[in-house]
Design a protein around this motif. Structure first.
Motif, PDB file in Angstrom:
ATOM      1  N   MET A 263       0.845  -1.205   0.000  1.00 37.60           N
ATOM      2  CA  MET A 263       0.000   0.000   0.000  1.00 37.60           C
ATOM      3  C   MET A 263       0.881   1.256   0.000  1.00 37.60           C
ATOM      4  SD  MET A 263      -2.980  -1.138  -0.325  1.00 37.60           S
ATOM      5  CE  MET A 263      -3.763   0.463  -0.212  1.00 37.60           C
ATOM      6  N   ASP A 264       0.248   2.425  -0.266  1.00 37.51           N
ATOM      7  CA  ASP A 264       1.078   3.624  -0.421  1.00 37.51           C
ATOM      8  C   ASP A 264       1.621   4.183   0.896  1.00 37.51           C
ATOM      9  OD1 ASP A 264      -1.433   4.413   0.227  1.00 37.51           O
ATOM     10  OD2 ASP A 264      -1.839   5.398  -1.696  1.00 37.51           O
ATOM     11  N   MET A 296       1.105  -0.133  -5.320  1.00 36.02           N
ATOM     12  CA  MET A 296       0.395   1.078  -5.738  1.00 36.02           C
ATOM     13  C   MET A 296       1.220   1.782  -6.822  1.00 36.02           C
ATOM     14  SD  MET A 296      -2.396   0.999  -4.157  1.00 36.02           S
ATOM     15  CE  MET A 296      -2.346  -0.764  -3.924  1.00 36.02           C
ATOM     16  N   LYS A 297       0.516   2.203  -7.868  1.00 33.72           N
ATOM     17  CA  LYS A 297       1.156   2.723  -9.086  1.00 33.72           C
ATOM     18  C   LYS A 297       2.254   3.742  -8.793  1.00 33.72           C
ATOM     19  CE  LYS A 297      -1.287   2.289 -13.120  1.00 33.72           C
ATOM     20  NZ  LYS A 297      -2.589   2.400 -13.728  1.00 33.72           N
ATOM     21  N   GLU A 400      -4.034   0.803  -9.135  1.00 29.85           N
ATOM     22  CA  GLU A 400      -4.414   2.207  -8.911  1.00 29.85           C
ATOM     23  C   GLU A 400      -4.697   2.461  -7.429  1.00 29.85           C
ATOM     24  OE1 GLU A 400      -4.224   5.370 -10.679  1.00 29.85           O
ATOM     25  OE2 GLU A 400      -4.680   3.856 -12.208  1.00 29.85           O
ATOM     26  N   ASP A 401      -5.407   1.538  -6.813  1.00 25.67           N
ATOM     27  CA  ASP A 401      -5.823   1.729  -5.416  1.00 25.67           C
ATOM     28  C   ASP A 401      -6.078   0.352  -4.768  1.00 25.67           C
ATOM     29  OD1 ASP A 401      -8.144   0.854  -6.623  1.00 25.67           O
ATOM     30  OD2 ASP A 401      -9.070   2.840  -6.671  1.00 25.67           O
ATOM     31  N   TYR A 402      -6.527   0.369  -3.505  1.00 23.44           N
ATOM     32  CA  TYR A 402      -6.770  -0.883  -2.776  1.00 23.44           C
ATOM     33  C   TYR A 402      -7.782  -1.770  -3.506  1.00 23.44           C
ATOM     34  CZ  TYR A 402      -8.672  -4.104   0.687  1.00 23.44           C
ATOM     35  OH  TYR A 402      -9.117  -5.232   1.330  1.00 23.44           O
ATOM     36  N   ALA A 405      -6.221  -3.485  -6.300  1.00 23.11           N
ATOM     37  CA  ALA A 405      -5.231  -4.452  -5.802  1.00 23.11           C
ATOM     38  C   ALA A 405      -5.918  -5.742  -5.340  1.00 23.11           C
ATOM     39  CB  ALA A 405      -4.437  -3.838  -4.655  1.00 23.11           C
ATOM     40  N   THR A 422       1.063  -2.467   5.180  1.00 24.21           N
ATOM     41  CA  THR A 422       0.397  -1.188   5.468  1.00 24.21           C
ATOM     42  C   THR A 422       0.505  -0.894   6.956  1.00 24.21           C
ATOM     43  OG1 THR A 422      -1.682   0.029   5.332  1.00 24.21           O
ATOM     44  CG2 THR A 422      -1.885  -2.298   5.798  1.00 24.21           C
TER      45      THR A 422
END
Ligand code: NAD
Length: 488
Positions: A263-264, A296-297, A400-402, A405, A422
């Protein structure tokens, strides 16, 4: 140089170490140095399986009636022997399977711990009592052993997987016919040898080596077999499951395509370390190994850099050498398969940003050594993102996002293990619900599981009926009777 005087090992049937019915044998070969032959083993056929099953059948009644504390004492004694011999057996395991020596010795010790664990847990594994409205009636369940069970195991954990199947089977009063992988018969032999020396009664455990094409069907379809516990590839598991009759229970522990989601908010260094440990330790040959990293991209490039940096630092060599982090692949088939998938990845348009070559040179030429491979620009529908490779190959997939994913993570036919990196506890909790996997982790590698906790997969990674390990590991090997006793 060709090795002479290769030791011949035997099957173990009815407490006797016996040669096969014919004189054919096969060799166990060191995957780091194929000139090193560990031993010759009987290429058995249905004849020896029949003998082993008869011996297990004859032993069943008495073993089922043996007191739990007597059974536990034998398991504990075998555990003592394995612990005493952990260095020796660990070295053989490295020579036979290829994993690094610390992991090999650890595996032998874990097998001893598994025997001890079931020796204790089995003493209190029992049924339930049920309150009812009749004061003169007791209602309870009893757990009984099934009978003769077949144990069929792979090469990647050649002693700990047999231990986690055989220990609960024996502790609950079953008798066993055990067929190990033909790549690692010697390590499996050591496990049986320890039980023999610990005084296991005649016929309670039987050990037969040979090709699955020769012995596989009898182990599954013989009418006396009450259960088959199998770990291996999904294809073989499906075949066995289909062939087993209505009265034969099956427990299939199969393949995986395990994702690690980054995760970001993740610490990238930690995330890359988890990917390296999960994807490349054991040369990627763990059913729970990380084969997809969904990042995450915005972080893909930074993650990729860290992953490459950590991978470059890994020493690839014979697992007996100090400092080695990655040993060889286990056999020629594994090498061909891994190199084939690396080609497939390139052809599909994924970008190979690190490794993927067979290693050459004096230290490598006699073994199945390959550099770990890292692919980026992988899309979820590519074969390298869908199919189990079972080698040191990581596919990085951008999300792009959770939501995306988790969709990517679940969009495969397997469901063995998965992890997320995370610091957001809410996100982590949500992941544990959303992910389709039998082993779910947060901020840990996809690999590794406890002896005392259930283990197994969802979807095509397991039959969903019974879990291995922990107390529930004994459920597979027992059947329930419900008893009503009126006493007036
Ligand atoms: P494999 O399926 O080729 O063989 C496993 C065992 O089954 C061997 O002893 C083999 O001789 C026997 N066998 C194969 N086909 C058979 C048949 N039709 N009937 C009876 N016996 C048969 O697997 P492998 O190459 O030894 O091991 C690698 C596979 O094991 C990978 O797919 C990996 O994911 C899986 N694995 C799963 C787990 C788990 O717990 N889910 C753990 C370790 C390995």
């Amino acid at each position: 140089m060709l090795q002479t005087n290769v030791k011949e090992y035997r099957n173990y049937i009815n407490s006797e170490w016996t040669a096969g019915a014919n004189s054919e044998t096969f060799e166990s070969i060191n995957p780091a140095d194929t000139t090193d032959i560990l031993g010759k083993f009987p290429a058995s056929t249905a004849v020896e399986i029949e003998q082993a099953i008869s011996s297990a059948q004859a032993a069943f009644k008495e073993w089922a009636a043996t007191s739990p504390s007597k059974r536990a004492a034998i398991l504990n004694k075998a555990a003592d022997l394995l612990e005493e011999r952990a260095d020796e057996i660990g070295e053989e395991l490295t020579r036979e399977e290829g994993k690094i020596i610390t992991a090999a010795k650890g595996e032998v010790k874990r097998s001893a711990q598994t025997l001890r664990y079931y020796a204790v847990e089995g003493l209190s594994f029992t049924g339930e009592t049920f309150p009812n409205d009749d004061p003169n009636m007791d209602v309870y369940t009893e757990r009984e052993p099934l009978g003769v069970v077949s144990v069929i195991t792979p090469w990647n954990f050649p002693i700990s997987i047999p231990a986690r199947k055989i220990a609960p089977a024996l502790m609950t009063g079953n008798t066993v016919v055990f067929k190990p992988s033909s790549d690692t018969p010697l390590t499996a032999y050591r496990f049986v040898e320890a039980l023999d020396e610990a005084g296991i009664p005649k016929g309670v455990i039987n050990f037969v080596t040979g090709k699955s094409s020769q012995v596989g069907d009898s182990l599954v379809t013989h009418p006396a077999i009450r259960a088959v516990t199998f770990t291996g590839s999904t294809g073989a598991g499906e075949d066995i499951h289909r062939k087993a009759s209505l009265t034969t229970r099956t427990q299939m522990e199969l393949g995986g395509k395990n994702p690690l989601i980054v995760m970001d908010d993740a610490d990238l260094d930690h995330a890359a370390q988890l990917a390296v440990n999960g994807g490349f330790s054991l040369t990627g040959q763990a059913c729970t190994g990380t084969s997809r990293v969904i990042v995450m991209k915005s972080m893909v490039e930074a993650f990729q850099e860290k992953l490459i940096e950590k991978t470059e630092a890994l020493t690839i060599a014979n697992g007996l050498k100090e400092g080695t982090k990655i040993g060889p692949l286990a056999n020629q088939k594994q090498l061909d398969n891994v190199l084939n998938y690396i080609n497939i990845g390139k052809e599909e348009g994924a970008e190979l940003v690190y490794g993927g070559e067979r290693l050459a040179g004096a230290d490598y030429d006699n073994g199945y050594f390959v550099e770990p491979a890292i692919f980026t620009n992988v899309t979820p529908n590519m074969r390298i993102a869908q199919e189990e490779i079972f080698g040191p190959v990581i596919a990085i997939i951008a999300a792009e996002d959770y939501e995306e994913a988790i969709q990517i993570a679940n969009d495969v036919e397997y469901g063995l293990a998965a992890s997320i990196v995370t610091n957001d506890i809410k996100q982590a909790k949500r992941f544990t619900k959303d992910i389709e996997a039998g082993t779910v982790k947060v901020n840990r590698t996809t690999t590794g599981n406890l002896i005392n906790a259930p283990f197994g997969g969802l979807k095509k990674s397991s039959t969903s009926t019974f879990r291995e390990s922990g107390r529930v590991g004994m459920e597979f090997f027992t059947q329930i009777k419900t008893v009503y006793i009126g006493h007036s």
